[in-house]
Design a protein around this motif. Structure first.
Motif, PDB file in Angstrom:
ATOM      1  N   VAL A 116     -48.650 153.779  -4.606  1.00  0.00           N
ATOM      2  CA  VAL A 116     -48.242 153.349  -3.259  1.00  0.00           C
ATOM      3  C   VAL A 116     -46.853 152.724  -3.296  1.00  0.00           C
ATOM      4  O   VAL A 116     -46.263 152.473  -2.239  1.00  0.00           O
ATOM      5  CB  VAL A 116     -49.256 152.356  -2.661  1.00  0.00           C
ATOM      6  N   ILE A 117     -46.324 152.465  -4.494  1.00  0.00           N
ATOM      7  CA  ILE A 117     -44.971 151.931  -4.630  1.00  0.00           C
ATOM      8  C   ILE A 117     -44.023 153.080  -4.955  1.00  0.00           C
ATOM      9  O   ILE A 117     -44.447 154.121  -5.468  1.00  0.00           O
ATOM     10  CB  ILE A 117     -44.891 150.842  -5.719  1.00  0.00           C
ATOM     11  N   PRO A 118     -42.733 152.930  -4.657  1.00  0.00           N
ATOM     12  CA  PRO A 118     -41.783 154.021  -4.899  1.00  0.00           C
ATOM     13  C   PRO A 118     -41.493 154.239  -6.385  1.00  0.00           C
ATOM     14  O   PRO A 118     -41.614 153.325  -7.208  1.00  0.00           O
ATOM     15  CB  PRO A 118     -40.531 153.584  -4.146  1.00  0.00           C
ATOM     16  N   ILE A 119     -41.082 155.472  -6.688  1.00  0.00           N
ATOM     17  CA  ILE A 119     -40.759 155.888  -8.044  1.00  0.00           C
ATOM     18  C   ILE A 119     -39.346 156.469  -8.052  1.00  0.00           C
ATOM     19  O   ILE A 119     -39.004 157.288  -7.194  1.00  0.00           O
ATOM     20  CB  ILE A 119     -41.736 156.977  -8.550  1.00  0.00           C
ATOM     21  N   ILE A 120     -38.542 156.060  -9.025  1.00  0.00           N
ATOM     22  CA  ILE A 120     -37.214 156.628  -9.234  1.00  0.00           C
ATOM     23  C   ILE A 120     -37.221 157.410 -10.546  1.00  0.00           C
ATOM     24  O   ILE A 120     -37.667 156.907 -11.577  1.00  0.00           O
ATOM     25  CB  ILE A 120     -36.122 155.543  -9.276  1.00  0.00           C
ATOM     26  N   ASN A 121     -36.715 158.623 -10.481  1.00  0.00           N
ATOM     27  CA  ASN A 121     -36.583 159.480 -11.654  1.00  0.00           C
ATOM     28  C   ASN A 121     -35.301 159.106 -12.392  1.00  0.00           C
ATOM     29  O   ASN A 121     -34.204 159.394 -11.934  1.00  0.00           O
ATOM     30  CB  ASN A 121     -36.543 160.943 -11.215  1.00  0.00           C
ATOM     31  N   ALA A 122     -35.458 158.477 -13.565  1.00  0.00           N
ATOM     32  CA  ALA A 122     -34.299 158.089 -14.359  1.00  0.00           C
ATOM     33  C   ALA A 122     -33.839 159.203 -15.293  1.00  0.00           C
ATOM     34  O   ALA A 122     -32.775 159.092 -15.891  1.00  0.00           O
ATOM     35  CB  ALA A 122     -34.606 156.831 -15.171  1.00  0.00           C
TER      36      ALA A 122
END
Length: 289
Positions: A116-122
């Protein structure tokens, strides 16, 4: 409001990319002046890296702290002992955002679908959208606009080039892959009018940006020698061309030593914007709505 993930470059609107690039340019000035906004105060970010490399995760760590946030490195490995949905549940108990560097994009997408929290693709083996975002911020800061930009990717079908192709899906730029046919990008999901492939090194003559990536592991050196970027090759390009070999550079393979002494070589300056672009991205992802 739906959460804001950043998994693929083209998964957000062009207007968002424009905002992030402009914000990165502003944050670059504030960084130099040591006046960073504390817009991440009270925000808790989990940094997860189960892949090699150090630049962008170090930049995330430093940037989040410089903007008032709290971050910690979690020794998590996706797709291994714990189910992805379980990992998402545990991690979202503690964090407002997860920044993840991993090999498989599908594992990252599975986690994003469960969280439910955002994800950033590193970074994944399939794409590297933060790297491209940082380079574009540097280029716009230098040129004033991205309109009509021609990018020559002298690189195989791999994550660096793929993120530029993703960008061509939504931005007014032309991306040309210049490489032997065996390593051309053929993914139908990336096909678009702003991207094409070629084997002709003369494409660099009118390029605004030239980028490279490591040679494929399985190849004959003689097959790729014609695609090594040298100072002589850069002399054939426009006088204001920007040369961005992807670090780590394999000297004597995709890049010759003298190319790194050419005035067009701007990787050191451009990679500074990785920090600023990622700061802008984290700020936008966690923005109160």
């Amino acid at each position: 409001m739906p959460k804001r993930d950043f998994l693929e470059f083209h998964a957000v609107d062009a207007a968002v990319i424009d905002h992030l690039i402009d914000r990165a340019i502003t944050l670059a000035t504030l960084w130099t002046e040591r006046r960073m906004p504390q817009s991440l105060t009270g925000r808790r970010v989990g940094l997860i890296s189960d892949d090699t490399g150090w630049r962008n995760m170090t930049a995330f760590d430093l940037g989040i702290q410089a903007m008032g946030g709290l971050c910690t490195h979690a020794p998590v490995h996706l797709g291994q002992r714990e189910a992805t949905a379980d990992l998402a549940g545990y991690l979202q108990n503690w964090f407002d955002l997860l920044v993840i560097r991993t090999r498989e994009l599908y594992n990252l997408k599975a986690l994003a679908a469960s969280a439910v929290i955002p994800i950033i693709n590193a970074r994944t083996s399939s794409n590297h959208p933060c790297e491209t975002l940082g380079d574009l911020a540097y280029i716009k800061q230098q040129r004033g606009s991205l309109e009509g930009l021609k990018v020559c990717g002298i690189a195989p079908d791999a994550n660096i080039l793929r993120s530029w192709v993703e960008a061509s899906l939504i931005l007014p730029i032309e991306v040309v892959q210049v490489y032997p046919r065996l390593w051309h990008v053929r993914d139908p999901a990336l096909a678009n009018a702003n991207f094409r492939v070629s084997e002709d090194m003369d494409e660099i003559r009118d390029a605004d940006v030239i980028l490279t990536d490591s040679w494929p592991q399985e190849r004959e050196a003689a097959d790729l020698a014609a695609y090594r970027v040298s100072a002589a090759q850069l002399d054939r390009a426009k006088s204001d061309v920007v040369f961005l070999p992807c670090p780590p550079v394999e000297r004597g393979e995709e890049v010759s030593d003298d190319a790194l002494l050419h005035p067009a070589y701007k990787s050191l300056e451009a990679k500074a914007f990785l920090l600023h672009a990622q700061n802008a991205l984290v700020e936008w992802v966690l923005e109160e709505r």
